[in-house]
Design a protein around this motif. Structure first.
Motif, PDB file in Angstrom:
ATOM      1  N   VAL A 246       0.826  -1.207   0.000  1.00 41.13           N
ATOM      2  CA  VAL A 246       0.000   0.000   0.000  1.00 41.13           C
ATOM      3  C   VAL A 246       0.863   1.261   0.000  1.00 41.13           C
ATOM      4  N   PHE A 247       2.041   1.191   0.630  1.00 40.66           N
ATOM      5  CA  PHE A 247       2.962   2.326   0.635  1.00 40.66           C
ATOM      6  C   PHE A 247       3.366   2.691  -0.789  1.00 40.66           C
ATOM      7  N   TRP A 248       3.738   1.699  -1.578  1.00 47.24           N
ATOM      8  CA  TRP A 248       4.173   1.950  -2.949  1.00 47.24           C
ATOM      9  C   TRP A 248       2.995   2.363  -3.836  1.00 47.24           C
ATOM     10  N   THR A 249       1.814   1.830  -3.552  1.00 45.84           N
ATOM     11  CA  THR A 249       0.639   2.204  -4.340  1.00 45.84           C
ATOM     12  C   THR A 249       0.294   3.672  -4.138  1.00 45.84           C
ATOM     13  N   VAL A 250       0.227   4.087  -2.872  1.00 45.30           N
ATOM     14  CA  VAL A 250      -0.064   5.493  -2.566  1.00 45.30           C
ATOM     15  C   VAL A 250       1.064   6.387  -3.085  1.00 45.30           C
ATOM     16  N   GLY A 251       2.301   5.910  -2.940  1.00 44.25           N
ATOM     17  CA  GLY A 251       3.444   6.690  -3.413  1.00 44.25           C
ATOM     18  C   GLY A 251       3.403   6.939  -4.906  1.00 44.25           C
ATOM     19  N   LEU A 252       2.958   5.945  -5.677  1.00 43.01           N
ATOM     20  CA  LEU A 252       2.854   6.109  -7.122  1.00 43.01           C
ATOM     21  C   LEU A 252       1.812   7.172  -7.478  1.00 43.01           C
ATOM     22  N   VAL A 253       0.687   7.145  -6.781  1.00 42.28           N
ATOM     23  CA  VAL A 253      -0.351   8.161  -7.004  1.00 42.28           C
ATOM     24  C   VAL A 253       0.188   9.548  -6.662  1.00 42.28           C
ATOM     25  N   GLN A 254       0.868   9.648  -5.533  1.00 47.48           N
ATOM     26  CA  GLN A 254       1.447  10.926  -5.122  1.00 47.48           C
ATOM     27  C   GLN A 254       2.458  11.437  -6.143  1.00 47.48           C
ATOM     28  N   PHE A 255       3.238  10.530  -6.710  1.00 47.89           N
ATOM     29  CA  PHE A 255       4.242  10.913  -7.698  1.00 47.89           C
ATOM     30  C   PHE A 255       3.603  11.655  -8.857  1.00 47.89           C
ATOM     31  N   PHE A 256       2.533  11.104  -9.421  1.00 43.40           N
ATOM     32  CA  PHE A 256       1.896  11.740 -10.570  1.00 43.40           C
ATOM     33  C   PHE A 256       1.145  13.007 -10.165  1.00 43.40           C
ATOM     34  N   CYS A 257       0.623  13.047  -8.946  1.00 41.04           N
ATOM     35  CA  CYS A 257      -0.013  14.277  -8.459  1.00 41.04           C
ATOM     36  C   CYS A 257       0.994  15.415  -8.397  1.00 41.04           C
TER      37      CYS A 257
END
Length: 304
Positions: A246-257
């Motif tokens: 879940v850390f990497w999933t949220v991190g990926l979303v944050q990256f594109f944001c």
């Protein structure tokens, strides 16, 4: 140890300083491009200047988090970093909007502004992270949702104040200035933001008390011989290796944001000035050329 509930106002006090920190962050993200363009930076080079804030965040946030985990003194473990970061931010907020009013040449003014931007983002990150950590340190699982909701409210309220401050001040102060100088609306918005941040820090120091080590260990179920479970986790790279999915999933979303955020913060001023008000910043910058020199990023360090 019983994980007691905190009153609403104690939860509020834990995050109230975030209001002042977020005003500083909003002023940085909304006004820095305008400041650099005003003092003479080529608008096509603004993205180079905006490399500094995310770089400083990548460096400062893990360091502050790791260091504060191992800090215990009279102020606590998080508050020392909060106070230091906020005080540096307050000083920088008084200097940054005056980069074009100190009698410096254009290159020197831009370099001065770059140093101030680096210090501002470093100090904001240093002050911001402890507020997030205070909730994790002091609030039980049942109340964390409420605590982070209060923090989100104060965070967004601070953003609204920071973004609207120059616009509202235009009713009382001049929104124009001599060539190369930042208008009073922006300068005083930074001054007022610095004053509010100072008040928020004082408020936090008065009303927030961190747990001493023994109480903290009991509250979090840490055995005395371990002192702190975080010590066994190693450095930040070891933590990343063990991070859940879940850390990497949220991190990926944050990256594109944040890719979108950086475009917005860098170019919104120029786009709105050009398209909505027919006053492109680039035309003003052309008027700041001296002896035929164009002050772009490539010749920034070549002097005047």
């Amino acid at each position: 140890m019983e994980k007691r509930d905190l009153s609403f106002w104690k939860l509020w006090n834990l995050s109230f300083g975030f209001f002042g920190v977020q005003i500083a962050f909003a002023l940085q993200s909304s006004q820095v491009s305008r400041i650099f363009a005003t003092i003479g930076a080529d608008p096509h080079d603004l993205s180079y200047f905006w490399i500094l804030p995310p770089l400083m965040g990548m460096i400062v946030q893990p360091i502050v988090g790791s260091a504060s985990d191992r800090t215990w003194n009279r102020l606590g473990r998080r508050l020392p970093y909060l106070v230091l970061g906020a005080l540096v931010a307050i000083v920088v907020m008084c200097f940054l909007p005056n980069a074009g009013s100190l009698g410096l040449g254009i290159s020197q003014a831009i370099i001065f502004g770059l140093v101030m931007l680096m210090l501002l983002d470093t100090s904001i990150n240093m002050a911001m992270q402890p507020f997030k950590m205070l909730v994790g340190d002091s609030v039980n699982e049942k109340q964390k949702g409420l605590a982070y909701s209060i923090q989100s409210f104060l965070c967004n309220a601070g953003s609204v104040v920071g973004y609207l401050a120059p616009f509202c001040l235009a009713y009382f102060l001049s929104n124009t200035a001599p060539s190369g100088e930042v208008p009073q609306t922006v300068t005083w918005a930074f001054y007022i933001g610095a004053a509010i941040l100072l008040l928020c820090v004082v408020y936090t120091l008065v009303f927030v008390r961190e747990m001493p080590p023994a109480e903290y260990a009991a509250f979090h179920g840490i055995k005395p011989d371990k002192k702190d479970d975080r010590k066994k986790n190693g450095n930040v790279f070891a933590l990343l290796r063990r991070a859940p999915k879940v850390f990497w999933t949220v991190g990926l979303v944050q990256f594109f944001c944040w890719v979108a955020f950086m475009y917005m913060w860098t170019y919104t001023t120029e786009v709105i000035a050009n398209q909505a008000y027919d006053t492109p910043v680039s035309e003003k910058i052309d008027g700041l050329r001296i002896d035929g020199k164009d002050y772009t990023f490539k010749n920034l360090f070549a002097g005047n």
